[in-house]
Design a protein around this motif. Structure first.
Motif, short mmCIF file in Angstrom:
data_model
loop_
_atom_site.label_atom_id
_atom_site.label_comp_id
_atom_site.label_asym_id
_atom_site.label_seq_id
_atom_site.Cartn_x
_atom_site.Cartn_y
_atom_site.Cartn_z
N PHE A 36 0.83 -1.20 0.00
CA PHE A 36 0.00 0.00 0.00
C PHE A 36 0.87 1.25 0.00
CE2 PHE A 36 -1.94 3.38 2.56
CZ PHE A 36 -3.11 3.62 1.85
N ARG A 37 1.86 1.27 0.87
CA ARG A 37 2.77 2.42 0.94
C ARG A 37 3.47 2.64 -0.40
NH1 ARG A 37 6.71 2.57 5.99
NH2 ARG A 37 7.20 4.51 4.91
N ALA A 38 3.95 1.56 -1.00
CA ALA A 38 4.66 1.66 -2.27
C ALA A 38 3.74 2.22 -3.35
CB ALA A 38 5.21 0.31 -2.69
N ALA A 39 2.47 1.80 -3.33
CA ALA A 39 1.51 2.28 -4.32
C ALA A 39 1.34 3.80 -4.23
CB ALA A 39 0.17 1.59 -4.14
N LEU A 40 1.21 4.31 -3.00
CA LEU A 40 1.04 5.76 -2.84
C LEU A 40 2.33 6.52 -3.11
CD1 LEU A 40 -1.70 4.90 -1.73
CD2 LEU A 40 -1.41 6.61 0.08
N GLU A 41 3.43 5.99 -2.61
CA GLU A 41 4.71 6.70 -2.79
C GLU A 41 5.10 6.79 -4.26
OE1 GLU A 41 6.60 5.60 1.61
OE2 GLU A 41 7.18 4.45 -0.16
N SER A 42 4.70 5.81 -5.06
CA SER A 42 5.00 5.87 -6.49
C SER A 42 4.20 6.96 -7.20
CB SER A 42 4.71 4.51 -7.15
OG SER A 42 3.32 4.23 -7.15
N ASP A 43 3.19 7.49 -6.49
CA ASP A 43 2.36 8.57 -7.05
C ASP A 43 2.66 9.90 -6.36
OD1 ASP A 43 0.33 9.46 -8.83
OD2 ASP A 43 -1.13 9.43 -7.19
N GLY A 44 3.79 9.99 -5.67
CA GLY A 44 4.20 11.26 -5.08
C GLY A 44 3.71 11.52 -3.67
N TRP A 45 3.10 10.52 -3.03
CA TRP A 45 2.66 10.69 -1.66
C TRP A 45 3.83 10.52 -0.68
CZ3 TRP A 45 -2.42 11.18 0.47
CH2 TRP A 45 -3.46 11.18 -0.46
N GLU A 46 3.75 11.21 0.43
CA GLU A 46 4.62 10.95 1.58
C GLU A 46 3.79 10.20 2.61
OE1 GLU A 46 6.22 13.58 5.23
OE2 GLU A 46 6.93 14.26 3.27
N VAL A 47 4.17 8.97 2.93
CA VAL A 47 3.39 8.12 3.83
C VAL A 47 4.12 7.95 5.16
CG1 VAL A 47 2.26 5.89 4.15
CG2 VAL A 47 2.41 6.89 1.85
N THR A 48 3.49 8.34 6.24
CA THR A 48 4.00 8.11 7.58
C THR A 48 3.23 6.95 8.19
OG1 THR A 48 4.55 10.46 7.89
CG2 THR A 48 4.33 9.11 9.88
N HIS A 49 3.95 5.91 8.62
CA HIS A 49 3.31 4.72 9.18
C HIS A 49 3.53 4.70 10.69
CE1 HIS A 49 3.15 0.04 9.47
NE2 HIS A 49 2.05 0.60 9.91
N LEU A 50 2.42 4.66 11.43
CA LEU A 50 2.49 4.44 12.87
C LEU A 50 1.99 3.03 13.15
CD1 LEU A 50 1.13 7.74 14.51
CD2 LEU A 50 3.43 7.19 13.69
N PRO A 51 2.89 2.06 13.37
CA PRO A 51 2.45 0.72 13.75
C PRO A 51 1.57 0.77 15.00
CG PRO A 51 4.78 0.73 13.20
CD PRO A 51 4.36 2.16 13.27
N SER A 52 0.78 -0.27 15.19
CA SER A 52 -0.25 -0.25 16.24
C SER A 52 0.29 0.14 17.61
CB SER A 52 -0.91 -1.63 16.31
OG SER A 52 -1.50 -1.98 15.08
N HIS A 53 1.44 -0.39 18.00
CA HIS A 53 1.95 -0.14 19.35
C HIS A 53 2.53 1.26 19.51
CE1 HIS A 53 5.52 -1.40 17.12
NE2 HIS A 53 6.25 -0.81 18.05
N THR A 54 2.70 2.01 18.42
CA THR A 54 3.24 3.37 18.51
C THR A 54 2.16 4.44 18.47
OG1 THR A 54 3.54 3.71 16.12
CG2 THR A 54 5.29 2.55 17.29
N ILE A 55 0.91 4.04 18.22
CA ILE A 55 -0.16 5.03 18.14
C ILE A 55 -0.28 5.80 19.44
CG2 ILE A 55 -2.67 5.28 17.94
CD1 ILE A 55 -2.60 3.00 15.88
N GLU A 56 -0.12 5.11 20.56
CA GLU A 56 -0.24 5.78 21.86
C GLU A 56 0.73 6.95 22.00
OE1 GLU A 56 -0.05 4.66 26.58
OE2 GLU A 56 1.30 3.65 25.20
N SER A 57 1.96 6.76 21.58
CA SER A 57 2.99 7.78 21.83
C SER A 57 3.22 8.73 20.65
CB SER A 57 4.32 7.10 22.19
OG SER A 57 4.74 6.24 21.14
N ARG A 58 2.84 8.33 19.44
CA ARG A 58 3.20 9.13 18.28
C ARG A 58 2.02 9.73 17.52
NH1 ARG A 58 6.79 5.63 14.53
NH2 ARG A 58 6.73 7.57 13.34
N PHE A 59 0.80 9.42 17.94
CA PHE A 59 -0.37 9.99 17.28
C PHE A 59 -0.33 11.51 17.42
CE2 PHE A 59 -4.81 11.30 16.95
CZ PHE A 59 -5.24 10.56 15.86
#
Length: 247
Positions: A36-59
Motif C-alpha cells: 500500500f505504501r509503495a503504491a502511494l509513494e510511487s504517485d508522489g505521496w509521503e506516507v507516515t506509518h504508525l504501527p499499532s503499538h506506537t499510536i499511543e505515543s506518536r499519534f
C-alpha cells in the motif's frame, strides 16, 4: 506533496511450542502495508506509518498537527488502541478522545479511509468496536455490533458497480477474488462503488468539509491473496481511492 498517515498494520505473534514434556516460546513482530505504501509513494505521496503499538505515543497531539495530513488511513487496529492509553487505563487520567479528533479532522476537510481486517469495523469477536465509536456515523457504511468477519476460503467474487468513478483508479470491472472481508451495511446517501458477496467492499461519502471511504477487506494478506496483491490494478486502485478520499 500529498501526505498520508497510516495507522495500524502491525502485529506481534507469541507462540508456545510444546514437545512432549518440554516447551519453549517464540515471539515475532510483523509490519504489513508495504505494498500500500509503495503504491502511494510511487504517485508522489509521503506516507507516515504508525504501527499499532506506537499510536499511543506518536499519534498527532492536536487537530492542527493532524490537519497536516491529507489522508488518515486506519487499517486493522481497534478502537481501544486509540482510547485506552496507559495514562487512561493505568492511571485513570483524562485525555482528549483521539477518535473524536479524527472526526473533527474530517469535518474540517481531512480524508479518512478505513481498511478491513480482524480489528477493523466490528472485527473478530466484535473487539474492534468502531460501531460504538465517534467514527461510526461518519463512515459511508454502518458498522455491525457483532463479529463481522465473512470468511471465504473458496474465494469471494467482486462486483464493481461504478467502474468509471475516479476513486477506483480506472482499473475496470474484472478483479481477482478475495478470501474474506468485514460485513457492513450500506449507508443512505453514500456512494457504493464495489460489492463482495453482496456486501459493501468500497464505498465513499462526503462528511462536513471532508470525505470518508472504506475498503472492507485487507490491503495485505491474508484476506488479500497473491492474485490480488500481484494484480496490475492493485496500485492504481489504492492511488485512486486515496486521492479521492483526500479530496
Amino acid at each position: 506533496m500529498k501526505k498520508a498517515l497510516l495507522l495500524g498494520e502491525s502485529w506481534m505473534t507469541h507462540m508456545i511450542h510444546q514437545k512432549g514434556f518440554d516447551s519453549f516460546t517464540t515471539t515475532e513482530y510483523v509490519e504489513g502495508g508495504q505494498e500500500f505504501r509503495a503504491a502511494l509513494e510511487s504517485d508522489g505521496w509521503e506516507v507516515t506509518h504508525l504501527p499499532s503499538h506506537t499510536i499511543e505515543s506518536r499519534f498527532p497531539a492536536d487537530l492542527t498537527a493532524l490537519l497536516e495530513y491529507d489522508l488518515v488511513v486506519i487499517s486493522d487496529v481497534g478502537a481501544n488502541t486509540f482510547l485506552l492509553t496507559r495514562a487512561v487505563f493505568g492511571r485513570s487520567a483524562s485525555e482528549p478522545n483521539r477518535l473524536e479528533l479524527i472526526r473533527e479532522y474530517v469535518e474540517r476537510g481531512g480524508g479518512l479511509l478505513m481498511v478491513g481486517g480482524y480489528l477493523s469495523f466490528s472485527g473478530v469477536d466484535a473487539k474492534a468496536n468502531y460501531a460504538n465509536s465517534p467514527l461510526n456515523d461518519i463512515l459511508p457504511v454502518e458498522t455491525l455490533l457483532t463479529d463481522d468477519r465473512s470468511e471465504h476460503p473458496e474465494g469471494a467474487v467482486i462486483v464493481v458497480r461504478d467502474a468509471a468513478h475516479a476513486a477506483l483508479g480506472g482499473v475496470g470491472d474484472e478483479w481477482p477474488q478475495l478470501l474474506g472481508y468485514n460485513r457492513t451495511k450500506p449507508r443512505e446517501g453514500a456512494i457504493l462503488l464495489a460489492e463482495v458477496n453482496g456486501d459493501p467492499l468500497i464505498a465513499v461519502r462526503e462528511y462536513g468539509r471532508g470525505r470518508t471511504g472504506v475498503f472492507t477487506s485487507d490491503m495485505s494478506p491474508h484476506w488479500a491473496p497473491p492474485p490480488f496483491m500481484e494484480w496490475a490494478g492493485y496500485a492504481p486502485l489504492w492511488r485512486g481511492l486515496s486521492t479521492w478520499v483526500a479530496g
